[in-house]
Design a protein around this motif. Sequence first.
Motif, short mmCIF file in Angstrom:
data_model
loop_
_atom_site.label_atom_id
_atom_site.label_comp_id
_atom_site.label_asym_id
_atom_site.label_seq_id
_atom_site.Cartn_x
_atom_site.Cartn_y
_atom_site.Cartn_z
N MET A 1 1.18 -1.28 0.29
CA MET A 1 0.23 0.38 -0.27
C MET A 1 0.65 1.54 0.10
O MET A 1 2.05 1.35 0.95
N THR A 2 0.45 2.36 -0.72
CA THR A 2 1.49 3.59 -1.11
C THR A 2 1.03 3.98 0.15
O THR A 2 -0.48 4.14 0.50
N SER A 3 1.80 5.69 0.60
CA SER A 3 1.11 6.23 1.74
C SER A 3 0.53 7.35 0.67
O SER A 3 1.28 7.70 -0.33
N PHE A 4 -0.20 8.31 1.31
CA PHE A 4 -0.70 9.60 0.79
C PHE A 4 0.42 10.49 0.63
O PHE A 4 1.18 10.82 1.73
N ASN A 5 0.51 11.19 -0.75
CA ASN A 5 1.01 11.94 -0.87
C ASN A 5 0.24 13.38 -0.78
O ASN A 5 -0.42 13.76 -1.93
N PRO A 6 0.19 14.37 -0.25
CA PRO A 6 -0.57 15.67 -0.37
C PRO A 6 -0.50 15.75 -2.39
O PRO A 6 -1.25 16.57 -2.42
N ARG A 7 0.96 16.33 -2.11
CA ARG A 7 0.95 17.21 -3.32
C ARG A 7 0.93 16.10 -4.75
O ARG A 7 0.45 16.83 -5.87
N ILE A 8 1.28 14.93 -4.55
CA ILE A 8 0.72 14.41 -5.83
C ILE A 8 -0.60 14.04 -5.72
O ILE A 8 -1.14 14.84 -7.30
N TRP A 9 -1.85 14.27 -4.97
CA TRP A 9 -2.80 14.06 -4.83
C TRP A 9 -3.39 15.59 -5.41
O TRP A 9 -4.36 15.29 -6.05
N ASN A 10 -3.06 16.73 -4.93
CA ASN A 10 -3.02 18.03 -5.13
C ASN A 10 -2.97 18.42 -6.68
O ASN A 10 -3.99 18.60 -7.50
N ARG A 11 -1.98 17.72 -7.16
CA ARG A 11 -1.62 17.86 -9.01
C ARG A 11 -2.22 17.02 -9.51
O ARG A 11 -2.91 17.51 -10.43
N LYS A 12 -3.20 16.11 -9.36
CA LYS A 12 -3.86 14.68 -10.09
C LYS A 12 -5.13 15.86 -10.40
O LYS A 12 -6.05 15.68 -11.14
N LEU A 13 -5.80 15.93 -8.15
CA LEU A 13 -6.98 16.32 -8.70
C LEU A 13 -7.01 18.17 -9.34
O LEU A 13 -8.22 18.33 -10.59
N HIS A 14 -5.96 19.08 -9.44
CA HIS A 14 -5.93 19.78 -10.00
C HIS A 14 -5.67 19.26 -11.84
O HIS A 14 -7.11 20.08 -12.47
N ARG A 15 -5.40 18.31 -12.40
CA ARG A 15 -5.73 17.91 -13.79
C ARG A 15 -7.19 17.63 -13.39
O ARG A 15 -7.54 18.09 -15.06
N TRP A 16 -7.53 16.36 -13.59
CA TRP A 16 -8.78 16.34 -13.43
C TRP A 16 -9.67 16.95 -13.74
O TRP A 16 -10.70 17.28 -14.44
N GLY A 17 -9.33 17.87 -12.41
CA GLY A 17 -10.82 19.10 -12.37
C GLY A 17 -10.55 20.54 -13.16
O GLY A 17 -11.68 20.37 -13.92
N TYR A 157 -2.81 26.38 -2.85
CA TYR A 157 -1.51 25.44 -1.85
C TYR A 157 -0.17 24.87 -3.06
O TYR A 157 0.77 25.18 -2.33
N LEU A 158 -0.59 24.32 -4.09
CA LEU A 158 0.56 24.18 -4.93
C LEU A 158 1.47 25.42 -5.08
O LEU A 158 3.44 25.38 -5.39
N PHE A 159 0.92 27.26 -5.17
CA PHE A 159 2.29 28.14 -5.02
C PHE A 159 1.99 28.48 -4.13
O PHE A 159 3.23 28.87 -3.81
N LEU A 160 1.78 27.86 -3.37
CA LEU A 160 2.02 28.32 -1.21
C LEU A 160 3.10 27.40 -1.22
O LEU A 160 4.15 26.99 0.19
N LEU A 161 3.03 26.13 -1.24
CA LEU A 161 4.24 25.29 -1.05
C LEU A 161 5.80 25.11 -1.31
O LEU A 161 6.17 24.79 -0.08
N PRO A 162 6.21 25.88 -1.98
CA PRO A 162 7.34 26.14 -2.13
C PRO A 162 7.73 27.06 -0.83
O PRO A 162 9.17 27.00 -0.78
#
Length: 178
Positions: A1-17, A157-162
């Motif tokens: 089982m892979t761990s939950f990575n919010p950065r990857i989840w956010n990018r996928k959500l952003h792309r598909w949304g 979130y993605l903007f403020l992450l760096p």
Amino acid sequence: MTSFNPRIWNRKLHRWGSIAVALPFFVVICTGLLLQLKKQIAWVQPPEQKTAFNVPTVTMEQILATAKSVPEAKVSSWADIDRLDVRPGKGLVKVVSVDHWELQLDLATGALLQSTYRRSDVIESLHDGSWFHDLVKLGVFLPAAVIVLGLWITGMYLFLLPFRARANKRRVAPSPAE
């Protein structure tokens, strides 16, 4: 089982949304731009005429008679009139027919000042999705708006992450005095 990575989840959500809302959001943006400029573009909404009189003396019967006299407006009774917009400061009353024809009448005499097709109401109904159907308005445009809100949140979130990552690095890094 892979761990939950919010950065990857956010990018996928952003792309598909963004793909899910592409068409309705495009309609909202284009119509919104036209509505922002409706007073500047006569094609969208006819410019308001102005008269010297600002005290309404015209009767409702005179308004209806003048509206009936304009064949393009297709007014034969009050049922064919969507609304009246009285502008005492400009000395006019706008008569908008159910067919989106706008007649501007002199408030003092009832004389026709201008007769033009009014597109702003149609553009507004496209903007909110009601032009298509209430089910489209609530089933497509409303969910698209919710998704766009989610895109804004994930985008921020993605903007403020760096910035957060740099702040964490500075906090963890040993100071040069050590």
